[in-house]
Design a protein around this motif. Structure first.
Motif, mmCIF file in Angstrom:
data_model
loop_
_atom_site.group_PDB
_atom_site.id
_atom_site.type_symbol
_atom_site.label_atom_id
_atom_site.label_comp_id
_atom_site.label_asym_id
_atom_site.label_seq_id
_atom_site.Cartn_x
_atom_site.Cartn_y
_atom_site.Cartn_z
ATOM 1 N N ILE A 170 15.455 -18.815 -19.298
ATOM 2 C CA ILE A 170 16.399 -19.629 -20.058
ATOM 3 C C ILE A 170 16.972 -18.736 -21.153
ATOM 4 C CG2 ILE A 170 16.751 -21.636 -21.520
ATOM 5 C CD1 ILE A 170 14.565 -23.041 -20.037
ATOM 6 N N VAL A 171 18.234 -18.358 -20.985
ATOM 7 C CA VAL A 171 18.908 -17.456 -21.916
ATOM 8 C C VAL A 171 19.894 -18.280 -22.746
ATOM 9 C CG1 VAL A 171 20.316 -15.392 -22.173
ATOM 10 C CG2 VAL A 171 18.665 -15.551 -20.299
ATOM 11 N N ASN A 172 19.574 -18.441 -24.020
ATOM 12 C CA ASN A 172 20.410 -19.258 -24.897
ATOM 13 C C ASN A 172 21.631 -18.522 -25.423
ATOM 14 O OD1 ASN A 172 18.467 -21.343 -24.791
ATOM 15 N ND2 ASN A 172 17.319 -20.426 -26.475
ATOM 16 N N ALA A 173 21.524 -17.193 -25.553
ATOM 17 C CA ALA A 173 22.592 -16.448 -26.214
ATOM 18 C C ALA A 173 22.658 -15.029 -25.679
ATOM 19 C CB ALA A 173 22.365 -16.434 -27.725
ATOM 20 N N VAL A 174 23.883 -14.530 -25.530
ATOM 21 C CA VAL A 174 24.148 -13.133 -25.196
ATOM 22 C C VAL A 174 25.248 -12.650 -26.128
ATOM 23 C CG1 VAL A 174 24.891 -11.500 -23.427
ATOM 24 C CG2 VAL A 174 23.564 -13.509 -22.765
ATOM 25 N N ALA A 175 25.128 -11.429 -26.652
ATOM 26 C CA ALA A 175 26.155 -10.880 -27.528
ATOM 27 C C ALA A 175 26.213 -9.369 -27.362
ATOM 28 C CB ALA A 175 25.892 -11.246 -28.982
ATOM 29 N N VAL A 176 27.437 -8.818 -27.393
ATOM 30 C CA VAL A 176 27.671 -7.383 -27.262
ATOM 31 C C VAL A 176 28.073 -6.840 -28.626
ATOM 32 C CG1 VAL A 176 29.071 -5.601 -26.146
ATOM 33 C CG2 VAL A 176 28.378 -7.642 -24.865
ATOM 34 N N THR A 230 30.816 -2.432 -32.096
ATOM 35 C CA THR A 230 31.069 -1.007 -32.278
ATOM 36 C C THR A 230 30.440 -0.140 -31.203
ATOM 37 O OG1 THR A 230 29.145 -0.877 -33.754
ATOM 38 C CG2 THR A 230 31.307 -1.256 -34.776
ATOM 39 N N ASN A 231 29.687 -0.744 -30.305
ATOM 40 C CA ASN A 231 29.049 0.018 -29.221
ATOM 41 C C ASN A 231 28.735 -0.957 -28.100
ATOM 42 O OD1 ASN A 231 27.533 1.532 -27.458
ATOM 43 N ND2 ASN A 231 26.034 2.238 -28.975
ATOM 44 N N SER A 232 29.597 -0.999 -27.095
ATOM 45 C CA SER A 232 29.452 -2.013 -26.045
ATOM 46 C C SER A 232 28.283 -1.749 -25.116
ATOM 47 C CB SER A 232 30.747 -2.115 -25.231
ATOM 48 O OG SER A 232 31.033 -0.892 -24.591
ATOM 49 N N ASN A 233 27.595 -0.619 -25.278
ATOM 50 C CA ASN A 233 26.373 -0.398 -24.503
ATOM 51 C C ASN A 233 25.208 -1.225 -25.034
ATOM 52 O OD1 ASN A 233 27.268 1.514 -22.555
ATOM 53 N ND2 ASN A 233 27.304 3.081 -24.160
ATOM 54 N N VAL A 234 25.336 -1.650 -26.293
ATOM 55 C CA VAL A 234 24.273 -2.435 -26.926
ATOM 56 C C VAL A 234 24.537 -3.919 -26.698
ATOM 57 C CG1 VAL A 234 23.139 -3.048 -29.094
ATOM 58 C CG2 VAL A 234 23.836 -0.678 -28.661
ATOM 59 N N VAL A 235 23.617 -4.572 -26.026
ATOM 60 C CA VAL A 235 23.726 -5.994 -25.725
ATOM 61 C C VAL A 235 22.425 -6.668 -26.132
ATOM 62 C CG1 VAL A 235 24.219 -7.718 -23.952
ATOM 63 C CG2 VAL A 235 25.200 -5.423 -23.754
ATOM 64 N N LEU A 236 22.540 -7.836 -26.739
ATOM 65 C CA LEU A 236 21.373 -8.630 -27.121
ATOM 66 C C LEU A 236 21.342 -9.916 -26.313
ATOM 67 C CD1 LEU A 236 21.588 -8.325 -31.024
ATOM 68 C CD2 LEU A 236 20.286 -6.885 -29.442
ATOM 69 N N LEU A 256 7.390 -23.777 -21.799
ATOM 70 C CA LEU A 256 7.961 -22.440 -21.783
ATOM 71 C C LEU A 256 7.091 -21.497 -22.599
ATOM 72 C CD1 LEU A 256 11.682 -23.410 -22.288
ATOM 73 C CD2 LEU A 256 10.681 -22.430 -20.228
ATOM 74 N N SER A 257 6.939 -20.276 -22.119
ATOM 75 C CA SER A 257 6.162 -19.276 -22.834
ATOM 76 C C SER A 257 6.925 -17.965 -22.833
ATOM 77 C CB SER A 257 4.787 -19.083 -22.185
ATOM 78 O OG SER A 257 4.928 -18.578 -20.864
ATOM 79 N N GLY A 258 6.557 -17.088 -23.767
ATOM 80 C CA GLY A 258 7.177 -15.767 -23.822
ATOM 81 C C GLY A 258 8.602 -15.752 -24.310
ATOM 82 N N PRO A 259 8.938 -16.527 -25.371
ATOM 83 C CA PRO A 259 10.304 -16.457 -25.884
ATOM 84 C C PRO A 259 10.569 -15.075 -26.466
ATOM 85 C CG PRO A 259 8.910 -17.605 -27.453
ATOM 86 C CD PRO A 259 8.072 -17.377 -26.215
ATOM 87 N N GLY A 260 11.827 -14.741 -26.588
ATOM 88 C CA GLY A 260 12.094 -13.429 -27.157
ATOM 89 C C GLY A 260 13.565 -13.136 -27.340
ATOM 90 N N LEU A 261 13.809 -12.120 -28.154
ATOM 91 C CA LEU A 261 15.129 -11.536 -28.294
ATOM 92 C C LEU A 261 15.027 -10.118 -27.755
ATOM 93 C CD1 LEU A 261 17.465 -11.855 -31.384
ATOM 94 C CD2 LEU A 261 17.496 -9.881 -29.892
ATOM 95 N N PHE A 262 15.853 -9.810 -26.768
ATOM 96 C CA PHE A 262 15.778 -8.528 -26.062
ATOM 97 C C PHE A 262 17.051 -7.721 -26.325
ATOM 98 C CE2 PHE A 262 12.747 -11.212 -24.033
ATOM 99 C CZ PHE A 262 11.747 -10.380 -23.567
ATOM 100 N N ARG A 263 16.884 -6.398 -26.269
ATOM 101 C CA ARG A 263 17.989 -5.486 -26.572
ATOM 102 C C ARG A 263 18.082 -4.409 -25.494
ATOM 103 N NH1 ARG A 263 18.664 -0.615 -30.047
ATOM 104 N NH2 ARG A 263 20.668 -0.734 -31.124
ATOM 105 N N THR A 264 19.310 -4.133 -25.077
ATOM 106 C CA THR A 264 19.562 -3.032 -24.165
ATOM 107 C C THR A 264 20.578 -2.088 -24.804
ATOM 108 O OG1 THR A 264 20.431 -2.393 -21.991
ATOM 109 C CG2 THR A 264 21.341 -4.374 -22.961
ATOM 110 N N THR A 265 20.415 -0.797 -24.577
ATOM 111 C CA THR A 265 21.381 0.197 -25.068
ATOM 112 C C THR A 265 22.150 0.829 -23.907
ATOM 113 O OG1 THR A 265 19.672 1.916 -25.054
ATOM 114 C CG2 THR A 265 20.013 0.698 -27.127
ATOM 115 N N ASP A 266 21.954 0.283 -22.700
ATOM 116 C CA ASP A 266 22.637 0.821 -21.516
ATOM 117 C C ASP A 266 23.227 -0.305 -20.663
ATOM 118 O OD1 ASP A 266 20.300 -0.233 -20.486
ATOM 119 O OD2 ASP A 266 19.386 1.720 -20.090
ATOM 120 N N ARG A 267 23.708 -1.338 -21.345
ATOM 121 C CA ARG A 267 24.407 -2.461 -20.708
ATOM 122 C C ARG A 267 23.580 -3.143 -19.630
ATOM 123 N NH1 ARG A 267 29.544 -3.279 -22.132
ATOM 124 N NH2 ARG A 267 30.283 -4.195 -20.170
ATOM 125 N N GLY A 268 22.282 -3.289 -19.905
ATOM 126 C CA GLY A 268 21.446 -4.101 -19.053
ATOM 127 C C GLY A 268 20.627 -3.375 -18.023
#
Length: 863
Positions: free
Chosen positions: A220-226, A229-235, A248-260
């Protein structure tokens, strides 16, 4: 949930109801009054929302199965591979066709047509006539003409619940989607499969969830944002995955620096909103139960920023003022907080901003140029112009005068026009361009209805009834735009008396220990229903949320932990108990066999009972559970003409999902090799070939041609991974119908039938010589090889007056044949054979060829 050939009728039903204002019986009006108090100015359906979530979780055993989301994701992938192979093997024409609702007429209600639950909408950054729409269970849709029409974009991804959409402002063809139903409640959102990216405006999609130790595991992904200033970074942030406890278990905010390609967890909280400051790496995240986090390095590190804020509750929505990024608002239950200094400090502006259902509907947005003007969505949308201190509702309470559907999940100001904003809720999407004075309905052809169940007329496959999540009970008669039959909150199942299809039943939320059952004796039109009395029923807390109701011949059955029977046409109406306490019933399946009605009953505790004749004065129900291993019995189907050969479906994971008995129960054999490891919700047997068995599951429809031993996918034409809640099959006409929890109703013409089918519709028109004018039309689902014969005269059942034309258009809206003098020189009728690969919804138009007026009845047959 039923198998219903016309010669062996079976009908099952349930629903949640408010009577249609001004049209119900005295008893119905009394219930409307009670319900209006519950759904009026301060309507709060929190109990109903909780029960809906519990039903979904408990009926599937999601509170007992670890990693249910992964099991379903695997099933969807296997289905995709099967369909690739199967598409080359299917007989001509056996492809599913949509029946709608492509939204629903809501009677004379001011808000106009309704579609289904809106979870998110995002307009194009420079062209706000282009909007992306994310449905609770119906995928991603796109309009380029401000909602005049929509195109479904997500049908082949494998998951249809959508929690978030992000369109990259600097590259708007890049669209990110976070899946999972954030408003479904706990494991009711187990269908999500993480994050997907389209780089062509939604035409194609690629999963962007990493793998192995760098996976982004949220279902369950509530939010995505790019990062601007650097579109490789996505939250991406969300509430976790479904655990074996049903939570539900294991909630989190995840970050990628290579567009997923790879992800890392940067916070172990449920992030409900993620908002970047334009043109910077500064970003905020709203975490229910924790507070607002701030990062100045693109989400690599975070600081909790809650000075002045008291954090409470399970929801937290965050909005930034477009004109001043230091101004932030938080909606947290009924509390609205504001920060004027970039989250360094917060001040409580109101503690009464939520009208009710504060864990279900929460939304907030800030005006593009006025930092004191905000929109808040709870039960109804409201506006504040003093920084969130006081509010004005933008629509009346529940009733025909409301401008938009209640239960609000989206409020969104335009960034280009301060008088424009969008409102989305359980009934779809609306837009205003004059600050809320007037609203434009944008639901047009959105087909995102969540059906619990459907019922099909026994002799006319164009007439279908359905019960929808928070969009009442509805019906169609040929058009993909359905009509409201009864305002019912959640509509559940519907049923027709096969001996007199003018008698239609619906049910509502159980109340006061009794089910609420309505009856129409005139075909189920709007305002024709009245409540049946409770006479003969015993109050019980065991009347289920989706109350089982079934019809066979002129007998109607309902159950709590006791089975009751009535006569469909009886007046005054009374119920008679015909069983003892057999446990909470989940399904009733009667079948007319000669003068007898053999009946199976399944329970949520995994017991199965059988009566050889539930029509006699005092039937005996025998426990025939035998070696059935347990699990909620979701459906029962007897073989037409042979009630000893019976199938039951099991709603759960693991073990078999289908069992067969050839001895009327007690001895059951686990069958169904090839069915996916997801809950099976419905089973149906082809009455013209009883070796052909169909099963509806949480990812699609499957078919057996060897009596249930082995199954292969039978979902060609359906969106991939669609939850099928109900199947209906008939011999004449020979169709299989499906009710789905997210994309309405569907229909497929089955091979093997030889009897022509047909129908009529009436028209009245004035001069419409232009073929683009559509004064009177009819949609007909046709498959390759079928022959359509039609006319306004010369075909049995047709009449005409005036100079009439007929024109037939294919699914691509191209005219394929016409008769512009339908009863004159060209001939009285014409025929058309559907070419290979050209199956779909054909449109028949009738109008006047010359000046003046025309009218009549168009008749056709399909061979």
């Amino acid at each position: 949930m039923k198998q219903a050939p016309s010669r062996w009728p079976v009908r099952v039903v349930a629903c949640a109801v408010l009577a249609l204002s001004g049209t119900a019986s005295a008893e119905g009006k009394e219930e409307f009054s009670r319900s209006s108090e519950r759904r009026g100015e301060n309507r709060d359906d929190s109990y109903q929302i909780e029960q809906r979530q519990r039903w979904f979780i408990e009926s599937r055993g999601l509170d007992r199965v670890p990693n249910a989301g992964a099991e379903r994701a695997q099933a969807a992938q296997e289905l995709k591979e099967q369909l690739r192979a199967r598409s080359m093997q299917l007989g001509p024409g056996e492809v599913w066709q949509p029946l709608g609702p492509s939204s629903m007429n809501m009677g004379s209600w001011v808000m106009g047509r309704v579609s289904g639950r809106t979870n998110v909408i995002v307009p194009h950054p420079t062209d706000e006539n282009t909007v992306y729409f994310g449905a609770a269970a119906g995928g991603v849709w796109k309009t380029t003409n401000a909602g005049v029409s929509w195109t479904s974009l997500f049908d082949q991804v494998g998951t249809l619940p959508v929690g978030s959409i992000f369109v990259e402002p600097s590259a708007p063809t890049n669209v990110w989607v976070g899946t999972g139903d954030k408003n479904g409640g706990g494991c009711a959102g187990y269908f999500g499969q993480g994050v997907f990216l389209s780089q062509d405006g939604g035409s194609t999609w690629t999963a962007k969830n990493g793998s192995g130790t760098t996976v982004m595991p949220l279902s369950i992904v509530n939010a995505v944002a790019v990062q601007p200033t650097n579109s490789n970074v996505v939250l991406a942030g969300g509430s976790g995955t479904c655990s074996s406890t049903g939570a539900l278990s294991g909630p989190g905010l995840f970050r990628t620096t290579d567009r997923g390609a790879t992800w890392s967890r940067v916070l172990s909280v449920n992030a409900e909103d993620i908002v970047f400051v334009p043109g910077s790496a500064t970003v905020y995240a709203a975490a229910p139960g924790s507070g607002v986090y701030k990062s100045t390095d693109g989400g690599a590190t975070w600081t909790l920023s809650i000075s002045g804020m008291t954090v409470s509750g399970s929801r937290m929505r965050l909005a930034m003022a477009p004109s001043n990024s230091n101004v932030l608002y938080v909606l947290m239950g009924g509390n609205v907080y504001r920060s004027l200094d970039g989250a360094a400090t917060w001040a409580l502006r109101s503690s009464a901003a939520c009208e009710g259902q504060c864990t279900y509907n929460q939304a907030i947005s800030v005006h593009p140029t006025n930092t004191n003007a905000i929109l808040v969505g709870t039960i109804r949308p409201s506006m504040s112009t003093d920084g969130g201190a006081t509010y004005t509702f933008l629509t009346t309470g529940w009733g025909s005068g409301q401008k938009v559907h209640q239960d609000i999940h989206v409020v969104l100001f335009s960034k280009l026009n301060g008088n424009r904003f969008w409102i989305g809720g359980d009934g779809g999407l609306w837009r205003t361009d004059d600050n809320g004075v007037n609203f434009t309905n944008m639901n047009s052809n959105l087909n995102v209805t969540q059906f619990y169940d459907i019922a099909v007329h026994p002799s006319n496959s164009d007439i279908v009834f359905g019960g929808a999540q928070d969009n009442s009970s509805l019906s169609r008669n040929g058009s993909v735009v359905w009509d409201l039959t009864q305002v019912t909150g959640d509509g559940f199942m519907n049923a027709l008396d096969p001996t007199n299809p003018n008698i239609v039943f619906q049910t509502s939320y159980p109340s006061g220990g009794f089910p609420k059952i309505l009856r129409s004796t005139t075909g189920g039109g709007a305002g024709t229903f009245s409540y049946l009395p409770d006479t003969g029923l015993t109050s019980s807390s065991n009347f289920p949320w989706v109350t089982p109701l079934a019809v066979a011949s002129n007998s109607i059955f309902v159950a709590s932990d006791v089975v009751y029977r009535g006569v469909t046409s009886a007046s005054p109406f009374t119920w008679t108990a015909i069983s003892g306490n057999i446990g909470r019933v989940s399904v009733i399946s009667p079948m007319l066999q000669g003068a007898m009605i053999p009946t199976f009953v399944g329970t949520s505790a995994g017991r199965v009972y059988y009566s050889a004749d539930a029509r006699i004065a005092s039937p005996t129900f025998t426990d025939v559970t035998g070696n059935y291993p347990g699990g909620t019995v979701s459906d029962v189907a007897m073989t037409p003409g042979n009630p000893q050969r019976v199938f039951i479906t099991r709603s759960g994971f693991g073990a078999s999902r289908l069992y067969r008995s050839t001895t009327g129960g007690t001895t059951w054999t686990a069958v169904g090799s090839g069915l996916p490891n997801v809950p099976a919700n419905s089973v149906a047997i082809d009455p013209l070939n009883t070796q052909r068995v169909f099963v509806g599951t949480d990812v699609g429809v499957y078919e057996s041609t060897d009596g249930g031993d082995t199954f292969i996918a039978f979902s060609l034409g359906l969106p991939l991974g669609l939850v099928v809640t109900d199947l209906e099959v008939d011999d004449v006409p020979h169709f299989l119908h499906a009710g789905t929890y997210g994309r309405g109703a569907w229909k497929v013409a089955l091979a093997g039938g030889s009897t022509p089918v047909g129908s009529t519709f009436s028209y009245t028109a004035s001069n419409t010589t232009s073929a683009t004018v559509n004064t009177s039309n009819k949609l007909i689902a046709l498959t390759a090889g079928q022959v359509l014969t039609l006319g306004t005269c010369g075909v049995t059942g047709s009449t005409f007056s005036g100079d009439t034309y007929l024109r037939l258009y294919n699914p691509s809206a191209a005219e394929v044949i016409s008769n512009d003098d339908a009863c004159g020189g060209v001939g009285s009728s014409f025929t058309y054979t559907v070419p290979a690969g050209a199956g779909g919804n054909y449109e028949l138009r009738a109008g006047c060829y010359s000046s003046g007026s025309c009218s009549g009845t168009v008749a056709w047959t399909v061979q």
